[in-house]
Scaffold this motif. Structure first.
Motif, PDB file in Angstrom:
ATOM      1  N   PRO A 124      19.920  35.565 -36.623  1.00  0.00           N
ATOM      2  CA  PRO A 124      19.753  36.939 -37.137  1.00  0.00           C
ATOM      3  C   PRO A 124      18.767  37.770 -36.310  1.00  0.00           C
ATOM      4  O   PRO A 124      18.750  38.995 -36.429  1.00  0.00           O
ATOM      5  N   TYR A 181      20.760  37.477 -32.202  1.00  0.00           N
ATOM      6  CA  TYR A 181      22.206  37.547 -32.312  1.00  0.00           C
ATOM      7  C   TYR A 181      22.916  36.661 -31.281  1.00  0.00           C
ATOM      8  O   TYR A 181      24.073  36.865 -30.954  1.00  0.00           O
ATOM      9  N   LEU A 186      29.563  35.295 -37.803  1.00  0.00           N
ATOM     10  CA  LEU A 186      28.884  34.654 -38.937  1.00  0.00           C
ATOM     11  C   LEU A 186      27.393  34.575 -38.619  1.00  0.00           C
ATOM     12  O   LEU A 186      27.006  33.986 -37.613  1.00  0.00           O
ATOM     13  N   THR A 187      26.568  35.184 -39.482  1.00  0.00           N
ATOM     14  CA  THR A 187      25.120  35.219 -39.263  1.00  0.00           C
ATOM     15  C   THR A 187      24.417  34.578 -40.447  1.00  0.00           C
ATOM     16  O   THR A 187      24.847  34.739 -41.599  1.00  0.00           O
ATOM     17  N   VAL A 240      20.946  34.398 -42.617  1.00  0.00           N
ATOM     18  CA  VAL A 240      19.697  35.113 -42.907  1.00  0.00           C
ATOM     19  C   VAL A 240      18.572  34.089 -43.001  1.00  0.00           C
ATOM     20  O   VAL A 240      18.728  33.047 -43.670  1.00  0.00           O
ATOM     21  N   ASP A 275      24.270  32.827 -50.331  1.00  0.00           N
ATOM     22  CA  ASP A 275      23.676  34.166 -50.336  1.00  0.00           C
ATOM     23  C   ASP A 275      22.995  34.484 -49.007  1.00  0.00           C
ATOM     24  O   ASP A 275      22.623  35.644 -48.773  1.00  0.00           O
ATOM     25  N   ARG A 276      22.810  33.485 -48.161  1.00  0.00           N
ATOM     26  CA  ARG A 276      22.162  33.717 -46.872  1.00  0.00           C
ATOM     27  C   ARG A 276      23.172  33.815 -45.722  1.00  0.00           C
ATOM     28  O   ARG A 276      22.785  34.021 -44.582  1.00  0.00           O
ATOM     29  N   ILE A 277      24.447  33.666 -46.043  1.00  0.00           N
ATOM     30  CA  ILE A 277      25.493  33.749 -45.018  1.00  0.00           C
ATOM     31  C   ILE A 277      26.080  35.157 -45.017  1.00  0.00           C
ATOM     32  O   ILE A 277      26.476  35.665 -46.073  1.00  0.00           O
ATOM     33  N   VAL A 278      26.131  35.772 -43.838  1.00  0.00           N
ATOM     34  CA  VAL A 278      26.682  37.123 -43.712  1.00  0.00           C
ATOM     35  C   VAL A 278      27.923  37.044 -42.809  1.00  0.00           C
ATOM     36  O   VAL A 278      27.798  37.004 -41.580  1.00  0.00           O
ATOM     37  N   PRO A 279      29.133  37.006 -43.407  1.00  0.00           N
ATOM     38  CA  PRO A 279      30.349  36.935 -42.589  1.00  0.00           C
ATOM     39  C   PRO A 279      30.890  38.325 -42.282  1.00  0.00           C
ATOM     40  O   PRO A 279      30.695  39.270 -43.044  1.00  0.00           O
ATOM     41  N   GLU A 280      31.590  38.439 -41.162  1.00  0.00           N
ATOM     42  CA  GLU A 280      32.350  39.640 -40.837  1.00  0.00           C
ATOM     43  C   GLU A 280      33.800  39.196 -40.667  1.00  0.00           C
ATOM     44  O   GLU A 280      34.147  38.554 -39.685  1.00  0.00           O
ATOM     45  N   TRP A 281      34.624  39.545 -41.669  1.00  0.00           N
ATOM     46  CA  TRP A 281      35.992  39.060 -41.699  1.00  0.00           C
ATOM     47  C   TRP A 281      36.908  39.926 -40.837  1.00  0.00           C
ATOM     48  O   TRP A 281      36.634  41.099 -40.602  1.00  0.00           O
TER      49      TRP A 281
END
Length: 530
Positions: A332, A335, A506-507, A509, A522-528
């Motif tokens: 995060p 990157y 996939l990032t 946090v 809740d700490r995973i930030v996906p971009e689909w």
């Protein structure tokens, strides 16, 4: 130690040239087109020429020996150029050849230009077999006739050879040449069969590659047990890769591609391509039995290509990932993708590459345990894909990629059908243009050819529709239970591929503090994929 030169091919010594003028000297030009023409024959040519030069009272200054074609305009003959330059520079006044076609086979235009240069410098071209001396009156017309005859002979020979090879390919026959390790073509059969002595080792190579071993690892294993190539050399990764890329290794007829120089001129070099020859319906031409099936070869090639990273105009090897999210998960802070590392005792972790390589000054980094994050991402993926509807880009990508990995031959056939369909439609369009616009075809001829192409197009369209229908059946992945079962049976490579079909990035946090119990989801930030 200097290489020993045969007496017939030796140059004159300085002592032999003492007191000699250019008019007292002669150079010999000897040529053979192929290595199969024996050196003994060339030696006899040299002896014949030396005997004649001695009879004429000339000393042989230098022998120019060359292996080049005399008929191809794109082939540069350095030795002939050197012999001509010696005449142009006035070093000798006689250039002797055994026969006219040994000098050049490109016709009177080329030989005539050479004779003009000889005349300007009061030099001469002497041909032994035809007893021609360019310095004598009336010989130019004889040179012209012989030069054109040699040109026509080579054109006829080229036509026969080319027609034979094209005919062999059209008939689904091996046209000749070196076969890949593990297969051979019995003389006169035009077919490929397994070579009894080589096949067990070739099959061993195929099995190891299908298990996921790298070509370099397989080569090292072969060296360890003392297995050598057909030529008796040690196996190298490059040799294994080149062997696998040949369609003949799978019993298919390889297509040939001509090589060109930096100026775009054709070279007398043809290399086998990775693609097989296809028939009028777009199907690969099978010419026997290979070491592997066509599908097995495609699987091996897919694994090899996955180990290669393209960099600029070249490529370099790369290690395959051994963790589910290695190279996918991103830090995060910087990157940059994270890598999986660690052993059994401490457990495997995903770590920021920047932090690992350059320290905390470059990036504060983040560390997370692999089992915990892998399980969370798997659950997230299953939930997301189960909610997709037929027609969504992500699900369509999964269907296509799954078909490639698990039904390689069907996917390859689908590509072949579509390529054949495009080619058949292009041929039909050209026929219509030739008939309606150019008027180059009679109506009867047009109807016959058009009917043939229409029949081919109809057949290919029917097969393409069936292949598409079979592929569409794979949408059962949208069912939760079936999807979970397919996931459980998948390999690590398959899972990484399936994740990449629907996920752009996939990032993770970072934890807010030590011992943070925030759920990992809740700490995973996906971009689909949209």
């Amino acid at each position: 130690m200097a290489k020993r030169v045969a007496e017939e091919f030796r140059d004159a010594t300085p002592e032999e040239l003492v007191g000699k003028e250019p008019r007292d000297l002669a150079d010999l030009y000897l040529r053979r087109s192929k290595k199969r023409e024996t050196v003994d024959t060339l030696k006899q040519h040299a002896r014949d020429l030396r005997r004649e030069m001695d009879r004429q009272g000339l000393v042989v200054r230098k022998v120019w020996l060359e292996q080049r074609s005399a008929s191809k305009s794109h082939v540069r003959r350095e030795k002939l150029e050197g012999a001509m330059d010696a005449v142009m520079a006035g070093e000798v006044k006689t250039l002797a050849v055994w026969k006219t076609d040994r000098f050049d086979r490109r016709g009177m235009a080329v030989i005539g230009a050479a004779l003009d240069e000889f005349d300007r410098r009061r030099a001469r071209l002497y041909v032994l077999q035809e007893n021609l001396d360019s310095s004598q009156p009336g010989t130019r017309i004889v040179f012209a006739i012989l030069a054109e005859r040699a040109r026509e002979e080579i054109k006829d020979l080229t036509l026969r050879v080319t027609t034979g090879k094209i005919g062999a390919r059209a008939a689904g026959k091996w046209p000749g040449g070196r076969t890949p390790y593990g297969v051979y073509s019995p003389k006169g059969s035009g077919r490929l069969e397994r070579e009894p002595a080589e096949y067990p080792h070739a099959r061993r190579i195929a099995n190891e590659l299908l298990k996921g071993k790298s070509a370099m690892r397989v080569a090292h294993d072969l060296q360890t047990v003392g297995i050598r190539t057909r030529a008796g050399a040690q196996w190298q990764a490059r040799a294994i890769t080149r062997m696998v890329r040949s369609p003949a290794w799978a019993g298919l007829l390889p297509a040939k591609e001509r090589q060109y120089d930096e100026h775009g001129l054709p070279l007398d070099v043809w290399v086998s391509s990775d693609e097989p020859v296809r028939d009028s319906e777009g199907k690969p031409v099978v010419i026997g039995v290979g070491v592997v099936t066509p599908g097995g070869r495609l699987r091996i090639l897919a694994a090899i290509d996955a180990r290669v990273a393209k960099i600029g105009g070249g490529s370099r090897g790369r290690r395959p990932h051994t963790t589910f999210l290695g190279g996918i998960l991103r830090c995060p802070h910087c990157y940059v993708t994270m890598s999986g590392s660690g052993g059994v005792k401490r457990g495997r972790m995903y770590r920021c590459r920047t932090r690992a390589m350059y320290g905390k000054e470059a990036c504060p980094g983040v560390v997370v345990r692999t089992p915990r994050l892998d399980a969370a991402v798997e659950a997230m993926w299953l939930s997301h894909v189960s909610a997709l509807e037929h027609g969504d880009a992500g699900l369509d990508a999964i269907v296509r990629r799954w078909a490639v990995l698990h039904d390689v031959e069907k996917e390859a056939r689908r590509k072949e059908v579509m390529a054949g369909l495009d080619a058949a439609k292009a041929r039909r369009d050209k026929l219509e243009h030739d008939f309606y616009v150019e008027g180059a075809l009679s109506e009867e001829r047009f109807k016959t050819l058009s009917a043939d192409q229409t029949s081919v197009i109809g057949s290919l369209e029917q097969e393409a529709a069936e292949l598409a229908r079979q592929t569409d059946l794979l949408v059962f992945f949208a069912d939760g239970d079936a999807l979970a079962e397919a996931w459980a049976e998948s390999s690590l490579l398959d899972r990484r591929m399936l994740l990449g079909c629907v996920l752009k990035s996939l990032t993770i946090v970072p934890a807010r503090f030590g011992g943070d119990h925030t759920p990992i989801l809740d700490r995973i930030v996906p971009e689909w994929v949209a």
